[in-house]
Motif scaffolding. Structure first.
Motif, short mmCIF file in Angstrom:
data_model
loop_
_atom_site.label_atom_id
_atom_site.label_comp_id
_atom_site.label_asym_id
_atom_site.label_seq_id
_atom_site.Cartn_x
_atom_site.Cartn_y
_atom_site.Cartn_z
N ALA A 163 0.84 -1.20 0.00
CA ALA A 163 0.00 0.00 0.00
C ALA A 163 0.88 1.25 0.00
O ALA A 163 1.82 1.36 0.80
N PHE A 164 0.58 2.17 -0.89
CA PHE A 164 1.31 3.43 -0.98
C PHE A 164 0.45 4.57 -0.42
O PHE A 164 -0.77 4.59 -0.61
N VAL A 165 1.11 5.53 0.23
CA VAL A 165 0.44 6.74 0.70
C VAL A 165 1.30 7.94 0.34
O VAL A 165 2.45 7.79 -0.09
N ASP A 166 0.74 9.13 0.51
CA ASP A 166 1.43 10.40 0.27
C ASP A 166 1.80 10.56 -1.21
O ASP A 166 2.85 10.13 -1.66
N PHE A 167 0.92 11.24 -1.94
CA PHE A 167 1.09 11.40 -3.38
C PHE A 167 1.36 12.84 -3.78
O PHE A 167 1.04 13.27 -4.88
N GLY A 168 1.95 13.60 -2.85
CA GLY A 168 2.25 15.00 -3.13
C GLY A 168 3.37 15.18 -4.13
O GLY A 168 3.37 16.12 -4.93
N MET A 169 4.37 14.27 -4.10
CA MET A 169 5.49 14.36 -5.03
C MET A 169 5.36 13.24 -6.07
O MET A 169 5.44 12.06 -5.73
N VAL A 170 5.17 13.62 -7.31
CA VAL A 170 5.10 12.65 -8.39
C VAL A 170 6.05 13.09 -9.51
O VAL A 170 6.39 14.26 -9.63
N GLY A 171 6.48 12.13 -10.30
CA GLY A 171 7.32 12.42 -11.46
C GLY A 171 6.60 12.00 -12.73
O GLY A 171 5.74 11.11 -12.72
N ARG A 172 6.96 12.65 -13.83
CA ARG A 172 6.31 12.37 -15.11
C ARG A 172 7.37 12.21 -16.19
O ARG A 172 8.36 12.95 -16.21
N LEU A 173 7.15 11.27 -17.10
CA LEU A 173 8.01 11.08 -18.26
C LEU A 173 7.15 11.27 -19.51
O LEU A 173 6.25 10.49 -19.77
N THR A 174 7.42 12.34 -20.26
CA THR A 174 6.65 12.63 -21.47
C THR A 174 7.10 11.71 -22.61
O THR A 174 8.10 10.99 -22.50
#
Length: 570
Positions: free
Chosen positions: A313-324
């Motif tokens: 289970a994952f929590v805390d989704f304030g920091m995310v990364g994206r690959l275009t």
């Protein structure tokens, strides 16, 4: 209903400004000064020069102490710096690597005040139970366990700390001011893109303090893993979400690094490692959207309702990364450049991704990559596991820190995420094979599966063609020059050749359209041979110097054959 938290008074703002300015000015200046000294020395070929580690560590330890005291943005900035191998050498990074949100929780009265101000109701109407003691405290917010009055469901209530918006705005303005002061007196662009660092940091902080954005991220992760029973994402309660308050499903689980509790619950630690890493590679390679803060406090292990092992289970989704798509394409070009051992193509892709800025010594970077390609190309999985990773890390550090690299924010996050995952998975199961889990995803990403193999072969072939373009064009260019010589359109004279007529070299246009390039020699055969030898030798030296090995050795081969033919003719 309680009033909102009052703003910070003017005197406190001024005192904080001077404290933060002094801290940032000294820290950033020392980081810049040491990196400039190393990069300049290595650009002159002096690779023995190293940064003053003792000074950097002393400055960063002072920064760490002050950051914990000042809290909020200074802690986040320390964590941000800890992921920047382009700004700090490895030994200095370790000072900040374990900088956690070491701040005491905000008063419970503040928590109640924020909830009521944001949700517009007395806290008793929203929760039948709201625990006074927080379960987790961070620099930007804290979490309390509660029970919804309407449904009786146990939830986690995330509330921002006092004055967050104002403190973030103040400290970001101070950071920008300090960078502008430094840039006014020193041109840092060749060594550190300070304004680029500021923009990256500003963007990520504002994303993290907006809980509406975090809830949106969590919903996307729920969609990504909705058909995967091994991964669980908590449900958000939309009716209780605002910029400063977030209410989500409570997760009852064991922290992923609580090894004793995992053993007591009879949970297979190796399986936990595999499922966690699998989830991340799915995010990296297939979704291009990933949880960027996988520290142990954000990952829990639950016993599944089914009989097939643990649930992550994952929590805390304030920091995310994206690959275009562009980033994925460039990453693929880097992989293919590795396959073809084409350091020039790798550098071009890195430049396209923003790793290498204007004015960088690309030839030096290519040389460093070529050395590493020769050292690690073709290494087996078993040999990888026997590598001295600290030594590899030092080599990467020399490549990153010793050249004007700029790590884009998305890749700083992905690197930090991968590094954290390696540590977590190794702690869970020391024999865990990280690369073995990554291989199927990497093969699919590179198009090495049944569906993409044709395109990948074509891409590799294109890389090889690009590498050989110079090799193919050079003989044609030489042929055109020779044709012009033979037809009288170009006269080549080699000065100071024994047996020839030495005269001053000069270029002119004759009446018949002939171009005179140099001084003539005694015989067209010797002249052509000499020209071929000099041109091929010069071309070979140049091409090998810029790491175009195939065309370079081709030219050197022509030079050798020409010299041998000339000797045999005599």
């Amino acid at each position: 209903m309680r009033s909102k938290t009052p703003r910070i008074n003017r005197l406190t703002q001024i005192i904080r400004f001077f404290r933060v300015s002094r801290l940032l000015l000294w820290t950033i200046w020392v980081i810049y000064r040491e990196r400039r000294r190393v990069v300049r020395a290595r650009s002159r070929g002096n690779y023995e020069v190293q940064p003053n580690i003792e000074v950097l560590i002393r400055v960063l330890e002072a920064f760490r102490k002050a950051a914990i005291e000042l809290g909020v943005l200074m802690i986040k900035l320390g964590q941000f710096f800890s992921s920047r191998a382009d700004l700090l050498p490895e030994q200095a990074l370790t000072v900040l690597a374990d900088l956690q949100d070491e701040v005491p929780p905000a008063p419970f009265e503040h928590v109640v005040s924020v909830i009521e101000a944001e949700l517009g109701k007395p806290v008793e109407e929203i929760f039948s139970v709201l625990e006074r003691k927080c379960t987790a405290a961070a620099s930007l917010g804290q979490v309390h366990k509660a029970v919804l009055a309407s449904t009786g469901e146990t939830v986690a209530v995330k509330v921002q700390r006092p004055h967050i918006a104002q403190l973030v705005s103040m400290d970001l303005s101070t950071l920008k001011f300090v960078i502008q002061v430094i840039n006014r007196f020193v041109d840092t662009s060749d060594f550190i893109d300070l304004m680029g660092v500021y923009r990256e940091f500003r963007r990520t902080v504002y994303e993290e303090i907006d809980y509406v954005t975090e809830a949106t991220n969590a919903k996307r992760f729920r969609e990504i893993f909705q058909h995967d029973p091994t991964i669980y994402i908590p449900r958000m309660h939309d009716e209780y979400i605002s910029r400063r308050v977030l209410v989500m499903e409570w997760i009852d689980g064991i922290k992923i690094n609580d090894y004793a509790a995992l053993e007591a619950a009879n949970i297979n630690r190796l399986e936990v490692a595999k499922r966690t890493v699998n989830a991340y590679f799915h995010q990296f390679f297939e979704e291009g959207f990933f949880h960027a803060d996988p520290h142990p406090g954000n990952i829990f292990v639950k016993k599944g309702a089914w009989s097939d092992g643990p649930v992550i289970a994952f929590v805390d989704f304030g920091m995310v990364g994206r690959l275009t798509k562009h980033m994925k394409r460039s990453l693929k070009e880097i992989f293919l450049g590795f396959v073809t051992r084409n350091s020039h193509a790798i550098v071009n892709a890195l430049t396209s991704l923003g790793f290498i800025g204007d004015g960088a010594n690309q030839a030096a970077i290519e040389r460093g990559l070529s050395i590493m390609l020769e050292q690690y190309y073709g290494i087996t999985l078993g040999e990888v596991r026997e590598l001295d990773f600290p030594e590899v890390a030092r080599e990467l550090e020399n490549l990153l820190y010793g050249q004007p690299f700029h790590i884009p924010a998305q890749f700083a996050f992905s690197g930090r995420a991968v590094g954290t995952l390696v540590g977590v998975s190794t702690g869970l199961a020391p024999d865990f094979n990280f690369l073995e889990v990554a291989t199927p995803y990497a093969r699919s990403f590179l198009g090495l599966d049944a569906e993409g193999i044709t395109q990948t072969v074509q891409d590799v072939f294109t890389q090889l063609l690009d590498t050989s373009k110079v090799m193919l064009e050079l003989p044609r260019s030489l042929e055109r020059v020779i044709t012009r010589i033979e037809t009288g359109q170009l006269e080549v004279r080699l000065a100071n050749i024994p047996g020839g007529h030495s005269r001053r070299s000069r270029g002119r246009r004759g009446n018949g359209g002939t171009t005179v390039v140099a001084a003539s020699t005694n015989g067209s055969g010797s002249m052509l041979g000499g020209f071929m030898f000099v041109a091929s030798l010069a071309g070979g030296i140049y091409l090998t110097g810029i790491h175009q090995a195939m065309p370079g050795w081709f030219c050197l081969g022509i030079a050798g054959i020409t010299a041998l033919a000339t000797l045999l003719r005599r």
